[in-house]
Design an enzyme around this catalytic site. Structure first.
Site, mmCIF file in Angstrom:
data_model
loop_
_atom_site.group_PDB
_atom_site.id
_atom_site.type_symbol
_atom_site.label_atom_id
_atom_site.label_comp_id
_atom_site.label_asym_id
_atom_site.label_seq_id
_atom_site.Cartn_x
_atom_site.Cartn_y
_atom_site.Cartn_z
ATOM 1 N N LYS A 126 22.943 14.835 -13.272
ATOM 2 C CA LYS A 126 22.121 14.807 -12.539
ATOM 3 C C LYS A 126 22.498 14.801 -11.194
ATOM 4 O O LYS A 126 23.880 14.706 -10.876
ATOM 5 C CB LYS A 126 21.847 12.938 -12.694
ATOM 6 C CG LYS A 126 20.690 12.287 -11.973
ATOM 7 C CD LYS A 126 20.206 10.932 -12.566
ATOM 8 C CE LYS A 126 19.039 10.588 -11.776
ATOM 9 N NZ LYS A 126 18.058 11.352 -11.351
ATOM 10 N N SER A 127 21.824 15.210 -10.270
ATOM 11 C CA SER A 127 21.996 15.442 -8.874
ATOM 12 C C SER A 127 22.870 14.665 -8.048
ATOM 13 O O SER A 127 22.638 13.390 -8.257
ATOM 14 C CB SER A 127 21.046 15.917 -7.876
ATOM 15 O OG SER A 127 20.310 17.329 -8.552
ATOM 16 N N GLY A 132 8.502 19.867 -19.322
ATOM 17 C CA GLY A 132 8.127 19.771 -20.614
ATOM 18 C C GLY A 132 7.510 21.312 -21.021
ATOM 19 O O GLY A 132 7.265 22.040 -20.283
ATOM 20 N N LYS A 172 19.261 26.496 -7.923
ATOM 21 C CA LYS A 172 18.212 25.965 -8.795
ATOM 22 C C LYS A 172 16.835 26.264 -8.009
ATOM 23 O O LYS A 172 16.586 25.567 -7.054
ATOM 24 C CB LYS A 172 18.327 24.570 -9.258
ATOM 25 C CG LYS A 172 17.331 24.348 -10.356
ATOM 26 C CD LYS A 172 17.575 23.029 -11.044
ATOM 27 C CE LYS A 172 16.784 22.601 -12.245
ATOM 28 N NZ LYS A 172 16.810 21.517 -12.946
ATOM 29 N N CYS A 182 14.849 19.384 -2.790
ATOM 30 C CA CYS A 182 14.943 18.094 -2.486
ATOM 31 C C CYS A 182 14.697 18.172 -0.765
ATOM 32 O O CYS A 182 14.796 19.364 -0.336
ATOM 33 C CB CYS A 182 16.288 17.613 -2.514
ATOM 34 S SG CYS A 182 17.799 18.410 -2.054
ATOM 35 N N GLY A 222 12.926 25.033 -18.426
ATOM 36 C CA GLY A 222 11.743 24.848 -18.271
ATOM 37 C C GLY A 222 10.775 24.756 -19.837
ATOM 38 O O GLY A 222 10.817 25.731 -20.555
ATOM 39 N N THR A 263 13.679 17.881 -20.693
ATOM 40 C CA THR A 263 12.572 16.935 -21.227
ATOM 41 C C THR A 263 12.808 16.825 -22.704
ATOM 42 O O THR A 263 12.447 15.587 -23.096
ATOM 43 C CB THR A 263 11.322 17.418 -20.731
ATOM 44 O OG1 THR A 263 11.265 17.583 -19.255
ATOM 45 C CG2 THR A 263 10.220 16.430 -21.079
#
Lengths: 314, 346
Positions: free
Chosen positions: B63-64, B248, B196, B151, B280, B303
Site C-alpha cells: 500500500k502507498s 476490477g 504508476k 495522489c 487492471g 481487486t
C-alpha cells in the site's frame, strides 16, 4: 502456512451446501467446511462468494454455529441485497466459496460471570452458540432478542427451535417494535431490569450483535444502569470488501484503552473486530453524518487525521 | 525473441508437462514469477501470508507509504459495481517510520521481494521517501519503488500529479535523483523506479514520456479510474469521499488499451524502451495473458485479491497453464506479441 499476523487467519474452502431452510424472514444454511469448522469460535464470521454473479466481493456473515465433528459451519442469511439474495437462494449440493473463520471471537469472562446476550434481527445468529459456551463456563445467561416485527426475529423458539436461545440461556426475553411478538419496544427497554437482576450475582458481561444504532443503545443503557461496571462486547456489522484485512474499507474509529494517551485509530473491523469493547468505540464519530447511512467519520484527534488544506487521494 | 511455432496436439501435451519459464525482470530487479500484488489491494503484504506463499510471488507491492501516518477517509469507503468496485480509502497508512520498523521486516522474514509504493503531497515528500528506501541497500527486500502519482498535488489545488505531465516529471525527478544519490554513495545499482500511470488522461503517452524524462525506469499501467456511485436511498454520493477509484474486471479493457498504447509508442520510438508492469482487472491467468500480449512484462493482481486472497499466486499458476497449453516455453516469448501480426502460437 505460518502466519505473521496477530489476528486469526481463515482458510479458503469450496463449501457444499448441506441444507438450506427458511427461518422466519431468513435462510439457515449449513455449509461443509471442515477446516474452518475445526477452528471456529463464537463471534467469528465467514466471507462467502456469490459465484459467477458479476459481483466480485464476498459477503461476510457471522457464524451461527460450527460442528467440528460434522465439519460444518452454519449461518443465517438475511436477503438484504442482490448478493445476499443469491446466498439465501442456495440449495443443498450448491457450492459456496468460503474463507473462514475470520475475525476475533467474543472474549470470555471469568468462569461464573453472569452474562446477557442481546441480538437485533438476524444479529441474534451467534447468540445460542455463545450462550452455550458461557453456561458451560458456569455463567447465568439471560438472552434478549428483538426485531422490528415478529417475522424479523431470530433466536426464539416462537420463530424456530433449532436456532433459538430457549433451553440454552437461563431466560429469554423477546421484544418487537410493533408488539407483534413478546414485549412491545426495543431490546434496550428490557435491558435495565436484566442488568440489575444479573448484577446481584456479580458484575455482568454484556454481549450484543446487531445494527450499529442498537449496539450504541446497548452500550449507553449499560453505562446508565451500571455506571462504569460491566464490560460490553459488541459485534459490528460493517460492510467489508475482503474480510481478511487487505481492503481497508471496514474501518471504525477506535480508542486504544490500554494506552494512557488513548489515541484513536481507524481500525479494520475484520482484523481488530468484529467484536469491540463498547468503551473503545468513538460513538461521537460513528453514524455522525446521516447522509452516509451508518458510516463513520474520522475524529479530528485521530492518529493521522486529515489536515485542512491537505488533500486526500484514493 | 524466438517465434513460437504452431504446435501439433501431441507436442502441446508434451509441453504442457514441461515447466514454463515464467521469470521476468524490471531493470535490475529479477522476478522468478510474473505476478505481483497491486498497491492498495494487499495492505502491508503480511495479511496475505496465511493464503499464499509471499516468497513465491514475483513481488509484494505495498500500500502507498507516506511520510506521516494517515487515518484515511470516513466510511463508507467502498461501493460495489457490476464486475467492479469503487474504493475511497484516502491512503490510510502508518507512515514511513512505522513501515520500515514493523512492516518491511515481516516481509523480509517471509522471503518476499518487495515493491514499495510511495505517495506524497509534493515532489520533496516523494524524494525523501525514495531516498530512505534506496538507502536500505541491497540486503533489504526492496527491489523497486513504485511511484503513486495518482495522489493530489498540494501546490496545485489537489489536481493529481498523474494528470499533468509537468507535475509527473517533477515527482519522478525527485525520486530518481534520490535513488541515484543513494546508489552513487553506496556503489550499488540504483533501484528501479516505476511510475504508476492513471488512465484518466487525454494523452497517456505524453504523461509516460514525462515520467521517463524525469527518470522513471519503468511504468505501471494502470491505476484505478475515477468513478462515482449515488446511494439509491439518500440520492447522495454513496462514498464518504464522494468519488472513488474504479477497479476490477470492469476496467480491464482500459488497462489492455493503455498498455497497448504504451507499447506501441515504445515500438515507434516515441517512448524509451522501459518495462511496463500491467495492472487492471486481472482475475485469471487468461486475463493476465491479455495484458502480457499487449506488452506487460509482469502483472499485478489487485481487486481479485479481495474475493480470493490467494489470487496473485493462483493467477501465476493459471498463466503457466495458459502458456503451456499454447506450447510457449518462456513468458518472454509472448510479451507484446499482440503487436506482431503473424507471430505467435496458434
Amino acid at each position: 502456512m505460518s502466519s505473521p499476523v496477530s489476528w486469526p487467519a481463515g482458510v479458503q474452502e469450496a463449501a457444499e451446501v448441506v441444507s438450506a431452510r427458511p427461518v422466519g424472514a431468513y435462510t439457515h444454511l449449513v455449509l461443509r467446511a471442515p477446516e474452518a469448522a475445526r477452528r471456529a469460535q463464537p463471534g467469528q464470521f465467514v466471507a462467502c462468494g456469490t459465484g459467477d454473479s458479476g459481483m466480485l466481493l464476498r459477503r461476510s456473515l457471522s457464524l451461527h454455529a460450527a460442528d467440528p465433528e460434522a465439519g460444518t459451519l452454519e449461518v443465517v442469511v438475511a436477503a438484504a441485497g442482490p448478493g445476499t439474495r443469491l446466498l439465501a437462494a442456495k440449495r443443498p449440493g450448491d457450492v459456496v466459496s468460503t474463507t473462514a473463520p475470520l475475525g476475533r471471537p467474543f472474549p470470555l469472562p471469568a468462569p461464573g460471570t453472569p452474562a446477557v446476550v442481546i441480538g437485533g434481527g438476524y444479529g441474534a445468529a451467534p447468540l445460542p452458540w455463545l450462550a452455550r459456551v458461557l453456561t458451560t463456563g458456569g455463567s447465568r445467561v439471560v438472552g434478549i432478542v428483538g426485531a422490528a416485527s415478529a417475522d424479523r426475529l431470530l433466536g426464539t423458539s416462537a420463530v424456530d427451535d433449532a436456532t433459538a436461545l430457549d433451553g440454552i440461556a437461563d431466560a429469554v426475553v423477546v421484544t418487537t417494535d410493533d408488539g407483534s411478538l413478546g414485549a412491545p419496544g426495543r431490546v434496550t427497554d428490557a435491558l435495565p431490569e436484566v442488568l440489575l437482576e444479573l448484577s446481584e450475582l456479580g458484575e455482568p458481561a454484556v454481549y450484543a450483535c446487531g445494527p450499529m444504532p442498537m449496539l450504541r443503545s446497548v452500550h449507553t443503557t449499560t453505562r446508565e444502569v451500571l455506571g462504569e461496571r460491566a464490560q460490553t462486547w459488541l459485534a459490528v456489522e460493517e460492510s467489508m470488501a475482503c474480510g481478511v484485512g487487505v481492503c481497508m474499507t471496514c474501518v471504525l474509529p477506535v480508542v486504544d484503552l490500554d494506552d494512557d494517551d488513548t489515541p484513536t485509530r481507524m481500525l479494520r473491523a475484520c482484523t481488530a473486530g468484529p467484536v469491540f469493547d463498547g468503551d473503545a468505540l468513538r460513538w461521537d464519530a460513528i453514524g455522525a453524518a446521516p447522509h452516509l447511512r451508518g458510516g463513520a467519520l474520522v475524529p479530528d484527534d485521530a492518529v493521522g487525521a486529515p489536515v485542512v488544506g491537505r488533500a486526500g487521494g484514493h | 525473441m524466438s517465434t513460437p511455432s504452431a504446435p501439433a496436439t501431441s507436442a502441446t501435451e508434451e509441453v504442457a508437462h514441461a515447466a514454463v519459464d515464467l521469470s521476468t525482470s524490471i531493470g535490475s530487479f529479477h522476478l522468478p514469477a510474473p505476478t505481483m500484488t497491486a498497491s492498495g489491494c494487499a495492505a502491508a503484504g503480511a495479511e496475505l501470508a496465511p493464503y499464499l506463499d509471499l516468497s513465491a510471488l514475483g513481488a509484494v507491492v505495498t500500500k502507498s507509504v507516506l511520510r506521516e501516518p494517515r487515518s484515511g477517509r470516513a466510511t463508507p469507503r467502498m461501493a460495489e459495481t457490476p464486475s467492479g468496485m469503487l474504493n475511497s480509502i484516502g491512503l490510510q497508512g502508518p507512515g514511513i517510520d512505522a513501515f520500515l520498523e514493523h512492516d518491511l521486516p515481516v516481509l523480509a522474514q517471509a522471503g518476499a521481494r518487495v515493491v514499495v509504493s510511495i505517495a506524497g503531497g509534493d515532489p520533496e515528500e516523494f524524494g525523501e521517501l525514495a531516498g530512505r528506501l534506496a538507502a536500505l541497500g541491497p540486503d533489504s527486500p526492496v527491489g523497486a519503488i513504485e511511484v503513486n502519482i495518482s495522489c493530489p498535488n498540494v501546490a496545485n489545488r489537489g489536481l493529481v500529479f498523474a494528470c499533468d505531465p509537468g507535475a509527473s516529471r517533477a515527482v519522478l525527478e525527485a525520486v530518481s535523483g534520490a535513488v541515484a544519490s543513494a546508489a552513487s554513495a553506496s556503489g550499488h545499482p540504483a533501484l528501479p523506479v516505476l511510475a504508476k500511470l492513471s488512465p484518466d488522461v487525454t494523452d497517456l503517452v505524453a504523461v509516460a514520456r514525462a515520467c521517463t524524462d524525469g527518470g522513471a525506469t519503468g511504468l505501471t499501467a494502470i491505476n484505478t479510474t475515477l468513478g462515482m456511485v449515488i446511494d439509491p436511498v439518500t440520492l447522495r454520493p454513496q462514498l464518504a469521499g464522494v468519488t472513488g477509484g474504479t477497479s476490477g474486471p470492469a476496467i480491464r479493457p482500459i488497462a489492455v488499451r493503455c498498455i497497448w498504447q504504451l507499447t506501441a509508442a515504445k515500438r515507434a520510438g516515441v517512448l524509451p524502451d522501459v518495462p511496463v508492469v500491467g495492472a487492471g482487472g486481472v482475475a485469471s491467468g487468461a486475463d493476465a495473458l491479455q495484458l502480457i500480449a499487449v506488452g506487460a512484462c509482469a502483472v499485478q493482481v489487485g481487486t481479485a485479491t479481495f474475493a480470493d486472497p490467494s489470487a496473485p499466486a493462483r493467477v501465476a499458476r493459471e498463466l503457466e497453464a495458459e502458456l503451456a497449453r499454447r506450447g510457449v516455453a518462456r513468458l518472454a516469448d509472448v510479451i507484446g506479441i499482440a503487436h506482431e501480426p503473424g507471430r505467435g502460437p496458434r
